[in-house]
Design a protein around this motif. Structure first.
Motif, mmCIF file in Angstrom:
data_model
loop_
_atom_site.group_PDB
_atom_site.id
_atom_site.type_symbol
_atom_site.label_atom_id
_atom_site.label_comp_id
_atom_site.label_asym_id
_atom_site.label_seq_id
_atom_site.Cartn_x
_atom_site.Cartn_y
_atom_site.Cartn_z
ATOM 1 N N ALA A 329 0.827 -1.224 0.000
ATOM 2 C CA ALA A 329 0.000 0.000 0.000
ATOM 3 C C ALA A 329 0.857 1.269 0.000
ATOM 4 C CB ALA A 329 -0.931 -0.030 1.212
ATOM 5 N N ASP A 330 2.066 1.167 0.546
ATOM 6 C CA ASP A 330 2.948 2.350 0.551
ATOM 7 C C ASP A 330 3.769 2.473 -0.722
ATOM 8 O OD1 ASP A 330 2.183 3.054 3.123
ATOM 9 O OD2 ASP A 330 3.619 1.634 4.002
ATOM 10 N N GLY A 331 3.649 1.492 -1.599
ATOM 11 C CA GLY A 331 4.437 1.525 -2.837
ATOM 12 C C GLY A 331 5.783 0.834 -2.691
ATOM 13 N N ASN A 332 6.000 0.118 -1.583
ATOM 14 C CA ASN A 332 7.287 -0.553 -1.393
ATOM 15 C C ASN A 332 7.345 -1.881 -2.133
ATOM 16 O OD1 ASN A 332 8.288 1.451 0.276
ATOM 17 N ND2 ASN A 332 7.352 0.534 2.102
ATOM 18 N N LEU A 333 8.486 -2.135 -2.738
ATOM 19 C CA LEU A 333 8.689 -3.394 -3.472
ATOM 20 C C LEU A 333 9.649 -4.288 -2.690
ATOM 21 C CD1 LEU A 333 9.193 -1.960 -7.095
ATOM 22 C CD2 LEU A 333 7.250 -3.337 -6.305
ATOM 23 N N PRO A 334 9.246 -5.548 -2.497
ATOM 24 C CA PRO A 334 10.074 -6.449 -1.701
ATOM 25 C C PRO A 334 11.139 -7.168 -2.535
ATOM 26 C CG PRO A 334 8.079 -7.576 -2.318
ATOM 27 C CD PRO A 334 7.999 -6.196 -2.942
ATOM 28 N N GLU A 335 11.940 -7.961 -1.830
ATOM 29 C CA GLU A 335 12.937 -8.796 -2.496
ATOM 30 C C GLU A 335 12.239 -9.935 -3.247
ATOM 31 O OE1 GLU A 335 15.251 -11.607 0.021
ATOM 32 O OE2 GLU A 335 16.987 -10.478 -0.696
ATOM 33 N N GLN A 336 11.378 -10.639 -2.549
ATOM 34 C CA GLN A 336 10.659 -11.742 -3.186
ATOM 35 C C GLN A 336 9.252 -11.805 -2.617
ATOM 36 O OE1 GLN A 336 11.510 -15.870 -1.825
ATOM 37 N NE2 GLN A 336 13.270 -15.022 -0.726
ATOM 38 N N VAL A 337 8.373 -12.545 -3.307
ATOM 39 C CA VAL A 337 7.039 -12.797 -2.761
ATOM 40 C C VAL A 337 6.846 -14.304 -2.674
ATOM 41 C CG1 VAL A 337 5.980 -10.625 -3.522
ATOM 42 C CG2 VAL A 337 5.941 -12.578 -5.056
ATOM 43 N N ASN A 338 6.052 -14.712 -1.689
ATOM 44 C CA ASN A 338 5.947 -16.154 -1.449
ATOM 45 C C ASN A 338 4.615 -16.736 -1.917
ATOM 46 O OD1 ASN A 338 4.266 -15.189 0.467
ATOM 47 N ND2 ASN A 338 5.274 -16.154 2.211
ATOM 48 N N THR A 339 4.051 -16.133 -2.967
ATOM 49 C CA THR A 339 2.810 -16.683 -3.520
ATOM 50 C C THR A 339 3.068 -18.025 -4.209
ATOM 51 O OG1 THR A 339 3.271 -15.112 -5.284
ATOM 52 C CG2 THR A 339 1.415 -14.602 -3.850
ATOM 53 N N VAL A 340 4.259 -18.201 -4.762
ATOM 54 C CA VAL A 340 4.666 -19.499 -5.326
ATOM 55 C C VAL A 340 5.994 -19.818 -4.665
ATOM 56 C CG1 VAL A 340 4.902 -20.764 -7.507
ATOM 57 C CG2 VAL A 340 4.114 -18.394 -7.543
ATOM 58 N N MET A 341 6.082 -20.971 -3.989
ATOM 59 C CA MET A 341 7.349 -21.311 -3.324
ATOM 60 C C MET A 341 7.852 -22.661 -3.801
ATOM 61 S SD MET A 341 7.063 -20.029 0.623
ATOM 62 C CE MET A 341 5.360 -20.367 1.012
ATOM 63 N N LEU A 342 9.159 -22.752 -3.955
ATOM 64 C CA LEU A 342 9.761 -24.034 -4.348
ATOM 65 C C LEU A 342 9.917 -24.944 -3.132
ATOM 66 C CD1 LEU A 342 12.617 -22.594 -6.609
ATOM 67 C CD2 LEU A 342 10.662 -23.935 -7.412
ATOM 68 N N ALA A 343 10.088 -24.356 -1.965
ATOM 69 C CA ALA A 343 10.354 -25.143 -0.752
ATOM 70 C C ALA A 343 9.627 -24.501 0.426
ATOM 71 C CB ALA A 343 11.865 -25.162 -0.491
ATOM 72 N N PRO A 344 8.283 -24.640 0.458
ATOM 73 C CA PRO A 344 7.484 -23.923 1.463
ATOM 74 C C PRO A 344 7.979 -24.117 2.903
ATOM 75 C CG PRO A 344 6.064 -25.090 -0.097
ATOM 76 C CD PRO A 344 7.464 -25.468 -0.445
ATOM 77 N N ASP A 345 8.544 -25.296 3.207
ATOM 78 C CA ASP A 345 9.022 -25.518 4.586
ATOM 79 C C ASP A 345 10.176 -24.590 4.952
ATOM 80 O OD1 ASP A 345 7.191 -27.474 4.740
ATOM 81 O OD2 ASP A 345 8.614 -29.163 4.605
ATOM 82 N N GLY A 346 10.810 -24.039 3.938
ATOM 83 C CA GLY A 346 11.955 -23.160 4.197
ATOM 84 C C GLY A 346 11.541 -21.756 4.627
ATOM 85 N N TYR A 347 10.269 -21.432 4.485
ATOM 86 C CA TYR A 347 9.857 -20.042 4.717
ATOM 87 C C TYR A 347 9.982 -19.612 6.186
ATOM 88 C CZ TYR A 347 6.925 -15.894 4.899
ATOM 89 O OH TYR A 347 6.464 -14.625 5.131
ATOM 90 N N GLN A 348 9.307 -20.346 7.066
ATOM 91 C CA GLN A 348 9.223 -19.929 8.463
ATOM 92 C C GLN A 348 10.588 -19.839 9.168
ATOM 93 O OE1 GLN A 348 6.521 -18.556 9.406
ATOM 94 N NE2 GLN A 348 7.307 -18.105 11.469
ATOM 95 N N PRO A 349 11.471 -20.829 8.953
ATOM 96 C CA PRO A 349 12.784 -20.709 9.621
ATOM 97 C C PRO A 349 13.505 -19.403 9.295
ATOM 98 C CG PRO A 349 12.527 -22.896 8.652
ATOM 99 C CD PRO A 349 11.341 -22.091 8.219
ATOM 100 N N TRP A 350 13.368 -18.912 8.084
ATOM 101 C CA TRP A 350 14.036 -17.658 7.723
ATOM 102 C C TRP A 350 13.346 -16.474 8.388
ATOM 103 C CZ3 TRP A 350 18.740 -17.038 6.194
ATOM 104 C CH2 TRP A 350 19.390 -18.050 5.477
ATOM 105 N N VAL A 351 12.011 -16.551 8.484
ATOM 106 C CA VAL A 351 11.297 -15.458 9.162
ATOM 107 C C VAL A 351 11.775 -15.394 10.610
ATOM 108 C CG1 VAL A 351 9.027 -14.607 9.895
ATOM 109 C CG2 VAL A 351 9.279 -15.683 7.651
#
Ligand code: BGC
Length: 381
Positions: A329-351
């Protein structure tokens, strides 16, 4: 003006703002203001940020009647910061080059680090610091700046930094190092070789007494002999039958291969098949687990830049539009988006380790500016 072009103009201006707001007093650009691990300056990210501002200043400067556009002053300060940071490491870099010339692996205390604080202090230990693509990209970006603004002569400290960086790269190019994703430190990466090639070429243009022709030709031969997959695409790294979206850089902007060279076309076709889900962004590589291995906005824009260079404007526009839709909403662009993930289990540990996905990422905003400029989409202010 249509709604799309108004929104685009707004996102473009916000992109400039994000970049300019996060340039520190020293001239360094912070990769991302919100993620502690990214509150550092990288040569790689900065090279593309500086290039985006160079292109932007190129247009705006028309209204400045020959005076340096404000963006160019920001670019100047960044390059000056790089030159100082590199020159401060001169003795180390010479030792590293001497070791490489004798066939020895350089002491890791002598390399050029990847990540620096605004005051040019190296980041906390434990980071994969040995990355040879960054200094090559910096040289490329510096030369693009000098060429655009017609600035001469090169300040003495910059000339020294060009020599320091280029001699170091020419000596170490075959040494395994981490790639631009800060992974696979035991490998020789084709995208890194492309950046080194471009860096040496830029150094020759910046300091005409330098001559790296033999090294550049050796790099080209090496890539042709060792850098291809069995299918004839460029390989992610020597010996791997795998592509990586970072291979786009080998052509655009580094020019080791022409964008329409058949090898490059095959490489892009495989990147499309394996790493670009229809109507989405672009994964880095098939083994990516970082934040679950989502699709990267800056890579979608990079693929768009490639298509802009080969004259496939519709494809470039579709990628730009996808990237625009990822802005928050602020116009910020992220590094990546997780709408499609190759390794979904990898997401939370990085967060848990680093916090949410880096946003805004200056490098993504830079790629947005670059693609808008390459497609001539933005009205000059
Ligand atoms: C990326 C690098 C980048 C750094 C800062 C890392 O996760 O892999 O390419 O330079 O973040 O943006």
């Amino acid at each position: 003006m249509s709604t799309t072009s108004t929104l685009r103009q707004r996102l473009y201006e916000h992109s400039l703002r994000v970049i300019l707001d996060n340039q520190t007093e020293s001239g360094a650009f912070l990769a991302c203001p919100t993620m502690p691990d990214y509150q550092f300056s990288w040569f790689r990210d900065g090279a593309f940020i500086a290039y985006a501002l160079t292109l932007d200043g190129d247009q705006v400067s028309r209204h400045y009647e020959g005076r340096m556009a404000a963006q160019w002053e920001n670019v100047y300060r960044f390059h000056d910061w790089c030159a100082q940071t590199i020159n401060a490491r001169q003795a180390h870099l010479r030792r590293a080059a001497a070791a490489a010339h004798k066939g020895r692996t350089p002491d890791m205390n002598d390399i050029l680090n990847a990540r620096y604080s605004a005051k040019s202090e190296i980041g906390p230990a434990g980071w994969p610091e040995f990355q040879l693509d960054g200094p090559g990209m910096w040289l490329w970006s510096l030369q693009a700046f000098i060429q655009h603004i017609g600035y001469a002569p090169l300040p003495a400290a910059w000339e020294q930094a060009v020599i320091n960086a280029a001699d170091y790269l020419a000596a170490l190019w075959r040494t395994p190092c981490y790639d631009c994703w800060e992974e696979r430190g035991e490998d020789v990466h084709i995208s890194t070789l492309g950046a080194i090639f471009a860096g040496l070429q830029a150094a020759e243009a910046l300091v005409p007494s330098l001559n790296y022709t033999e090294t550049r030709e050796a790099i080209r031969r090496y890539v042709q002999e060792h850098g291809l997959t069995p299918g004839g695409e460029l390989a992610k790294s020597v010996g791997l039958d795998m592509v990586d979206a970072n291979l786009l850089s080998v052509a655009v902007p580094h020019g080791l291969f022409a964008p329409d060279d058949p090898t490059m076309r095959r490489t892009v076709a495989r990147i499309e098949r394996e790493l670009h889900p229809t109507g989405s962004g672009v994964h880095r590589h098939l083994e990516d687990t970082y934040y679950g291995g989502g699709v990267w906005v800056l890579l979608a824009l990079w693929l768009g830049w490639y298509y802009a260079e080969v004259g496939e404007r519709d494809k470039a526009l579709a990628l730009l539009e996808w990237a625009e839709a990822q802005a928050d909403a602020d116009g910020n662009l992220p590094e990546q988006v997780n709408t499609v993930m190759l390794a979904p289990d990898g997401y939370q540990p990085w967060v848990e380790q680093r916090g949410t996905i880096a946003n805004p990422l200056l490098w993504t905003h830079a790629k947005y500016i670059i693609l808008c400029r390459k497609l001539n989409l933005v009205a000059n202010q």
